[in-house]
Scaffold this motif. Structure first.
Motif, PDB file in Angstrom:
ATOM      1  N   LEU A 205       8.037  -3.855   2.523  1.00  0.00           N
ATOM      2  CA  LEU A 205       6.983  -3.435   3.440  1.00  0.00           C
ATOM      3  C   LEU A 205       6.522  -4.599   4.307  1.00  0.00           C
ATOM      4  O   LEU A 205       6.636  -5.770   3.914  1.00  0.00           O
ATOM      5  N   GLY A 206       6.011  -4.280   5.468  1.00  0.00           N
ATOM      6  CA  GLY A 206       5.459  -5.283   6.371  1.00  0.00           C
ATOM      7  C   GLY A 206       4.065  -4.900   6.812  1.00  0.00           C
ATOM      8  O   GLY A 206       3.675  -3.716   6.762  1.00  0.00           O
ATOM      9  N   HIS A 207       3.321  -5.905   7.232  1.00  0.00           N
ATOM     10  CA  HIS A 207       1.973  -5.649   7.758  1.00  0.00           C
ATOM     11  C   HIS A 207       1.791  -6.480   9.024  1.00  0.00           C
ATOM     12  O   HIS A 207       1.938  -7.697   9.010  1.00  0.00           O
ATOM     13  N   LEU A 208       1.501  -5.782  10.119  1.00  0.00           N
ATOM     14  CA  LEU A 208       1.188  -6.449  11.388  1.00  0.00           C
ATOM     15  C   LEU A 208      -0.316  -6.359  11.546  1.00  0.00           C
ATOM     16  O   LEU A 208      -0.868  -5.303  11.859  1.00  0.00           O
ATOM     17  N   PHE A 224      -4.046  -3.599   1.542  1.00  0.00           N
ATOM     18  CA  PHE A 224      -2.619  -3.288   1.640  1.00  0.00           C
ATOM     19  C   PHE A 224      -1.795  -4.227   0.764  1.00  0.00           C
ATOM     20  O   PHE A 224      -0.985  -3.782  -0.062  1.00  0.00           O
ATOM     21  N   GLU A 225      -1.993  -5.527   0.925  1.00  0.00           N
ATOM     22  CA  GLU A 225      -1.175  -6.506   0.200  1.00  0.00           C
ATOM     23  C   GLU A 225      -1.372  -6.417  -1.313  1.00  0.00           C
ATOM     24  O   GLU A 225      -0.405  -6.521  -2.073  1.00  0.00           O
ATOM     25  N   LYS A 226      -2.607  -6.243  -1.768  1.00  0.00           N
ATOM     26  CA  LYS A 226      -2.854  -6.162  -3.208  1.00  0.00           C
ATOM     27  C   LYS A 226      -2.165  -4.957  -3.824  1.00  0.00           C
ATOM     28  O   LYS A 226      -1.622  -5.033  -4.938  1.00  0.00           O
ATOM     29  N   THR A 227      -2.158  -3.841  -3.107  1.00  0.00           N
ATOM     30  CA  THR A 227      -1.512  -2.634  -3.625  1.00  0.00           C
ATOM     31  C   THR A 227      -0.003  -2.826  -3.702  1.00  0.00           C
ATOM     32  O   THR A 227       0.640  -2.412  -4.683  1.00  0.00           O
ATOM     33  N   VAL A 228       0.577  -3.469  -2.686  1.00  0.00           N
ATOM     34  CA  VAL A 228       2.027  -3.711  -2.689  1.00  0.00           C
ATOM     35  C   VAL A 228       2.399  -4.680  -3.804  1.00  0.00           C
ATOM     36  O   VAL A 228       3.365  -4.467  -4.555  1.00  0.00           O
ATOM     37  N   ARG A 229       1.631  -5.755  -3.933  1.00  0.00           N
ATOM     38  CA  ARG A 229       1.946  -6.770  -4.953  1.00  0.00           C
ATOM     39  C   ARG A 229       1.867  -6.194  -6.367  1.00  0.00           C
ATOM     40  O   ARG A 229       2.585  -6.644  -7.268  1.00  0.00           O
ATOM     41  N   LEU A 255       9.919  -7.472  12.619  1.00  0.00           N
ATOM     42  CA  LEU A 255      11.071  -6.589  12.416  1.00  0.00           C
ATOM     43  C   LEU A 255      12.390  -7.349  12.315  1.00  0.00           C
ATOM     44  O   LEU A 255      13.400  -6.797  11.865  1.00  0.00           O
ATOM     45  N   GLN A 256      12.400  -8.610  12.737  1.00  0.00           N
ATOM     46  CA  GLN A 256      13.617  -9.422  12.624  1.00  0.00           C
ATOM     47  C   GLN A 256      13.616 -10.291  11.367  1.00  0.00           C
ATOM     48  O   GLN A 256      14.521 -11.088  11.162  1.00  0.00           O
ATOM     49  N   HIS A 257      12.586 -10.091  10.558  1.00  0.00           N
ATOM     50  CA  HIS A 257      12.528 -10.832   9.296  1.00  0.00           C
ATOM     51  C   HIS A 257      13.668 -10.380   8.385  1.00  0.00           C
ATOM     52  O   HIS A 257      14.037  -9.205   8.362  1.00  0.00           O
ATOM     53  N   LYS A 258      14.269 -11.316   7.641  1.00  0.00           N
ATOM     54  CA  LYS A 258      15.355 -11.010   6.719  1.00  0.00           C
ATOM     55  C   LYS A 258      14.851 -11.101   5.284  1.00  0.00           C
ATOM     56  O   LYS A 258      14.344 -12.154   4.888  1.00  0.00           O
ATOM     57  N   PRO A 259      14.988 -10.032   4.505  1.00  0.00           N
ATOM     58  CA  PRO A 259      15.449  -8.691   4.894  1.00  0.00           C
ATOM     59  C   PRO A 259      14.384  -7.945   5.685  1.00  0.00           C
ATOM     60  O   PRO A 259      13.193  -8.157   5.466  1.00  0.00           O
ATOM     61  N   ARG A 260      14.815  -7.057   6.568  1.00  0.00           N
ATOM     62  CA  ARG A 260      13.881  -6.353   7.432  1.00  0.00           C
ATOM     63  C   ARG A 260      13.058  -5.338   6.647  1.00  0.00           C
ATOM     64  O   ARG A 260      13.590  -4.623   5.788  1.00  0.00           O
ATOM     65  N   PRO A 261      11.742  -5.257   6.935  1.00  0.00           N
ATOM     66  CA  PRO A 261      10.927  -4.218   6.295  1.00  0.00           C
ATOM     67  C   PRO A 261      11.411  -2.823   6.689  1.00  0.00           C
ATOM     68  O   PRO A 261      11.845  -2.609   7.831  1.00  0.00           O
ATOM     69  N   THR A 262      11.338  -1.905   5.760  1.00  0.00           N
ATOM     70  CA  THR A 262      11.682  -0.516   6.074  1.00  0.00           C
ATOM     71  C   THR A 262      10.440   0.291   6.451  1.00  0.00           C
ATOM     72  O   THR A 262      10.564   1.429   6.910  1.00  0.00           O
ATOM     73  N   ALA A 263       9.274  -0.298   6.255  1.00  0.00           N
ATOM     74  CA  ALA A 263       8.018   0.373   6.606  1.00  0.00           C
ATOM     75  C   ALA A 263       6.976  -0.682   6.942  1.00  0.00           C
ATOM     76  O   ALA A 263       6.958  -1.756   6.338  1.00  0.00           O
ATOM     77  N   VAL A 264       6.130  -0.373   7.930  1.00  0.00           N
ATOM     78  CA  VAL A 264       5.117  -1.334   8.383  1.00  0.00           C
ATOM     79  C   VAL A 264       3.774  -0.634   8.523  1.00  0.00           C
ATOM     80  O   VAL A 264       3.684   0.480   9.054  1.00  0.00           O
TER      81      VAL A 264
END
Length: 357
Positions: A205-208, A224-229, A255-264
């Motif tokens: 996951l990603g967060h902008l 968001f981050e606490k729930t993902v972690r 979006l160009q981060h490796k590996p790319r997030p599948t959801a943001v």
């Protein structure tokens, strides 16, 4: 105004004459003061209605020391703030207060930490003039969004030193200011976005995020981050907006981060719109290659392609509660000096920008 031209002018003296009571008794009844019997009150009010009497608020204000007005310093720039303002208006008018909306132009500078030296002198002077305009009109309270112009935080003492209650919306001032606030439950919103994406099977996951000098951006990120972690095997990559880099470029960086997030999760719907553009530039299809969740449910969100799944705050009631807090402070219904911090519930508005992995 009375419809019958033969009726006398709607003055307190004429009401007293027709009701058969003294002028001071009429004044007491119409101002809600103690003393007159229920029968006298009903008689005076009936005559006042018949004559079409309207109270002279200017005279009442001079006697009470209150202007029955509240200064509003929020940015009516999108559908969210339009609903907040509608809520403020309805609550104040219902309480027989007048909202006075003032505008100070927002600085394009978004520093990580507040620095008054970064605000152009002309803009700073303009904002301070707005504050003095409200103070000169003896507003009873002020409702504001501090980041709308960073100088409000610098000059908040202009209100507080005069004992003018301040209520902030969607932004907590430092504790030293001891101001009331009303906001969406931003942490819960971040958690709701993460939970939705995790339930769809997303693990990268990603967060902008918005500018982290804004408390709403920090709280949404935290939720968001606490729930993902806390979810086994899930990771989160966060990219913060900066004043020197357009949203689309920051979105492409994420979006160009490796590996790319599948959801943001985008910190607000306007950021999500930039994310849509970045995805298109990279040849990514939403939601086939990328699921997106926004925050705010702005008016354009259902019209994006595809329509945006987003976290919806109760913006109308945020405005109403802010106005209610201000009036309660003015009228002494809140006696404690402790700042009141209210958070309104948020909901997930499910549209077509998210899907299962």
């Amino acid at each position: 105004m009375p419809t019958d031209p033969l009726l006398p002018r709607p003055t307190q003296a004429n009401i007293a004459k027709l009701a058969g009571v003294s002028r001071p008794t009429v004044s007491l009844v119409l101002s809600g003061g103690p003393g007159p019997s229920k029968a006298t009150q009903r008689k005076v009010i009936a005559v006042a209605k018949r004559l079409g009497y309207r109270p002279n608020l200017l005279v009442r204000g001079m006697k009470s020391g209150k202007s029955q007005s509240v200064g509003i310093l929020v940015p009516p720039v999108d559908s969210y703030w339009a609903e907040v303002l509608r809520g403020i208006h309805d609550e104040l008018v219902g309480a027989e207060y007048i909202p006075i909306l003032m505008w100070a132009h927002q600085s394009t500078i978004q520093p990580t930490k507040f620095d008054s030296s970064l605000i152009p002198e002309r803009e700073a002077n303009d904002g301070l003039k707005v504050i003095y305009h409200l103070l000169d009109r003896r507003v009873d309270a002020v409702i504001l969004w501090p980041p709308f112009a960073a100088l409000y935080e610098q000059h908040i003492h202009e209100f507080l030193s005069r004992k003018v209650p301040v209520v902030t919306i969607d932004h907590d001032l430092p504790r030293a200011f001891n101001t009331d606030s009303v906001s969406a439950n931003d942490r819960a919103g971040g958690k709701l976005a993460a939970t939705h994406l995790l339930e769809l099977g997303h693990r990268r996951l990603g967060h902008l995020t918005g500018f982290l000098n804004h408390s709403w951006a920090r709280d949404r990120r935290d939720g968001f981050e606490k729930t993902v972690r806390a979810f086994p095997g899930a990771t989160c990559t966060t990219v913060e907006l900066t004043s020197s880099c357009p949203v689309v470029e920051k979105a492409m960086e994420l979006l160009q981060h490796k590996p790319r997030p599948t959801a943001v999760f985008a910190g607000i719907d306007t950021i999500a719109a930039g994310l849509y553009k970045a995805a298109a530039k990279l040849g990514l299809k939403i939601p086939r290659d990328l699921s997106v969740v926004g925050f705010a449910d702005l008016s354009f969100s259902p019209w994006l392609t595809p329509p945006l799944t987003t976290i919806k705050p109760d913006s109308y009631n945020i405005g109403r509660r802010a106005a209610s807090l201000a009036v309660d402070r003015v009228e002494g219904r809140i006696q404690t000096t402790k700042a009141q911090k209210l958070q309104m519930a948020v909901d997930l508005t499910l549209r077509a920008s998210t899907r299962a992995v």
